[in-house]
Design an enzyme around this catalytic site. Structure first.
Site, PDB file in Angstrom:
ATOM      1  N   ALA A   3       0.977  -1.221  -0.071  1.00 27.26           N
ATOM      2  CA  ALA A   3       0.273   0.221  -0.052  1.00 27.26           C
ATOM      3  C   ALA A   3       0.450   1.324   0.384  1.00 27.26           C
ATOM      4  O   ALA A   3       0.581   2.123  -0.612  1.00 27.26           O
ATOM      5  CB  ALA A   3      -0.926  -0.138   1.069  1.00 27.26           C
ATOM      6  N   TYR A   4       2.213   0.979   0.792  1.00 26.30           N
ATOM      7  CA  TYR A   4       3.118   2.757   0.974  1.00 26.30           C
ATOM      8  C   TYR A   4       3.211   2.970  -0.544  1.00 26.30           C
ATOM      9  O   TYR A   4       3.601   3.611  -0.945  1.00 26.30           O
ATOM     10  CB  TYR A   4       3.785   1.938   2.142  1.00 26.30           C
ATOM     11  CG  TYR A   4       5.180   3.170   1.417  1.00 26.30           C
ATOM     12  CD1 TYR A   4       4.528   4.633   2.329  1.00 26.30           C
ATOM     13  CD2 TYR A   4       6.340   3.262   1.267  1.00 26.30           C
ATOM     14  CE1 TYR A   4       5.011   5.675   2.518  1.00 26.30           C
ATOM     15  CE2 TYR A   4       7.080   4.117   1.728  1.00 26.30           C
ATOM     16  CZ  TYR A   4       6.742   5.016   2.391  1.00 26.30           C
ATOM     17  OH  TYR A   4       8.093   6.035   1.969  1.00 26.30           O
ATOM     18  N   ALA A   5       3.806   2.148  -1.316  1.00 22.05           N
ATOM     19  CA  ALA A   5       4.643   1.586  -2.634  1.00 22.05           C
ATOM     20  C   ALA A   5       3.485   1.725  -3.328  1.00 22.05           C
ATOM     21  O   ALA A   5       3.879   2.932  -4.239  1.00 22.05           O
ATOM     22  CB  ALA A   5       5.119   0.611  -3.405  1.00 22.05           C
ATOM     23  N   THR A  15       1.531   3.894  -3.064  1.00 23.06           N
ATOM     24  CA  THR A  15       1.260   5.955  -3.518  1.00 23.06           C
ATOM     25  C   THR A  15       2.392   6.212  -3.546  1.00 23.06           C
ATOM     26  O   THR A  15       2.314   7.560  -4.356  1.00 23.06           O
ATOM     27  CB  THR A  15       0.814   6.093  -1.242  1.00 23.06           C
ATOM     28  OG1 THR A  15       1.841   5.750  -0.413  1.00 23.06           O
ATOM     29  CG2 THR A  15      -0.102   5.278  -0.644  1.00 23.06           C
ATOM     30  N   LYS A  16       3.249   5.464  -3.601  1.00 24.81           N
ATOM     31  CA  LYS A  16       4.473   6.262  -3.936  1.00 24.81           C
ATOM     32  C   LYS A  16       4.969   6.117  -5.398  1.00 24.81           C
ATOM     33  O   LYS A  16       5.185   6.859  -6.342  1.00 24.81           O
ATOM     34  CB  LYS A  16       5.925   5.733  -3.423  1.00 24.81           C
ATOM     35  CG  LYS A  16       6.056   5.921  -1.390  1.00 24.81           C
ATOM     36  CD  LYS A  16       5.719   8.003  -1.956  1.00 24.81           C
ATOM     37  CE  LYS A  16       6.222   8.621  -0.261  1.00 24.81           C
ATOM     38  NZ  LYS A  16       5.698   9.504  -0.025  1.00 24.81           N
TER      39      LYS A  16
END
Length: 252
Positions: free
Chosen positions: A159-161, A163-164
């Site tokens: 999920a973090y990746a 967004t990036k």
């Protein structure tokens, strides 16, 4: 302080560091101030830390001010940019280090956590980038922040990746949309960096393994990342545009 970087009219260049009270953001603010820029240190909920950054810059002979605002709210960010322009006369560099990282296997992550990250990391980057595109003076630079995890496919970071990955896409397209403006637009993608955001919740064993993954066999420091930003924001980086700079010690 180093030699002043100045605009065509002879005034000092002006930098806005979004997330300037954080680990990487504070290092970026100090580094740009050392290049002679007047720096606006943005913060969301850490006024005391932002004021400490400002105090450190001014004690070293620089010029800085701390300004608050919710990075995902256009009205708040517009007010911040207005305040910077009223105080310093314009904006030449925008660096957006603001971000949150919530880790979980994709199948287990709550939508609330995903939405929290999306609001800050994606919507916040969109809001700041839009204002930068409208406000940066000729010769200016926008530097957004991604992560080297987009290339590593590390479990727990989906999920973090994601967004990036969105940050990278919108930033690189914006670089092409600003054709003819004499404004550079780039992304810095750090690897494992010794900041509270990165270290929080990790065991010493995990931190040691991550530190040894890079050929240089250490974690990055906020100052390492700040040097990459200073290059992109300074005269040496004027021919680098629409790129992702992986500042990770060779981990990927």
């Amino acid at each position: 302080m180093s030699t002043m970087q100045r605009t065509e009219d002879g005034s000092a260049r002006v930098a806005v560091v979004i997330g300037g009270s954080g680990g990487i953001g504070s290092a970026v603010a100090r580094r740009l101030a050392a290049q002679g820029m007047a720096v606006a240190v943005h913060y969301a909920g850490r006024a005391e830390q932002a004021e400490k950054v400002v105090d450190g810059i001014t004690a070293a002979g620089g010029t800085a001010v701390a300004l608050p605002g919710d990075v995902a709210e256009p009205d708040r960010m517009t007010a911040l940019f207005d305040a910077v322009e009223q105080r310093f006369g314009g904006v030449d560099v925008v660096v957006n280090t603001a971000g949150i990282m919530l880790l979980s296997p994709l199948a287990e992550m709550s939508l609330d956590d995903f939405d929290r990250m999306h609001r800050v990391n994606v919507r916040g980057t969109f809001v700041v980038s839009q204002l930068a595109a409208r406000r940066l003076r000729a010769g200016g630079a926008l530097v957004n922040f991604s992560t080297s995890v987009t290339r590593l496919q590390t479990p727990g970071y989906a999920a973090y990746a994601a967004t990036k990955g969105a940050v990278e896409s919108m930033t690189l397209i914006l670089a092409r949309e600003l054709r003819g403006r004499d404004v550079t637009v780039n992304v810095v993608a750090p690897g494992p960096t010794a900041t509270p955001l990165f270290l929080d919740g990790k065991s010493e064993e995990l931190i040691g393994r991550l530190a040894s993954a890079a050929p240089l066999e250490r974690l990055g420091t906020p100052e390492d990342i700040a040097e990459s930003v200073a290059f992109l924001a300074g005269p040496g980086g004027r021919w680098v545009n629409g790129q992702v700079l992986y500042a990770n010690g060779g981990i990927a």
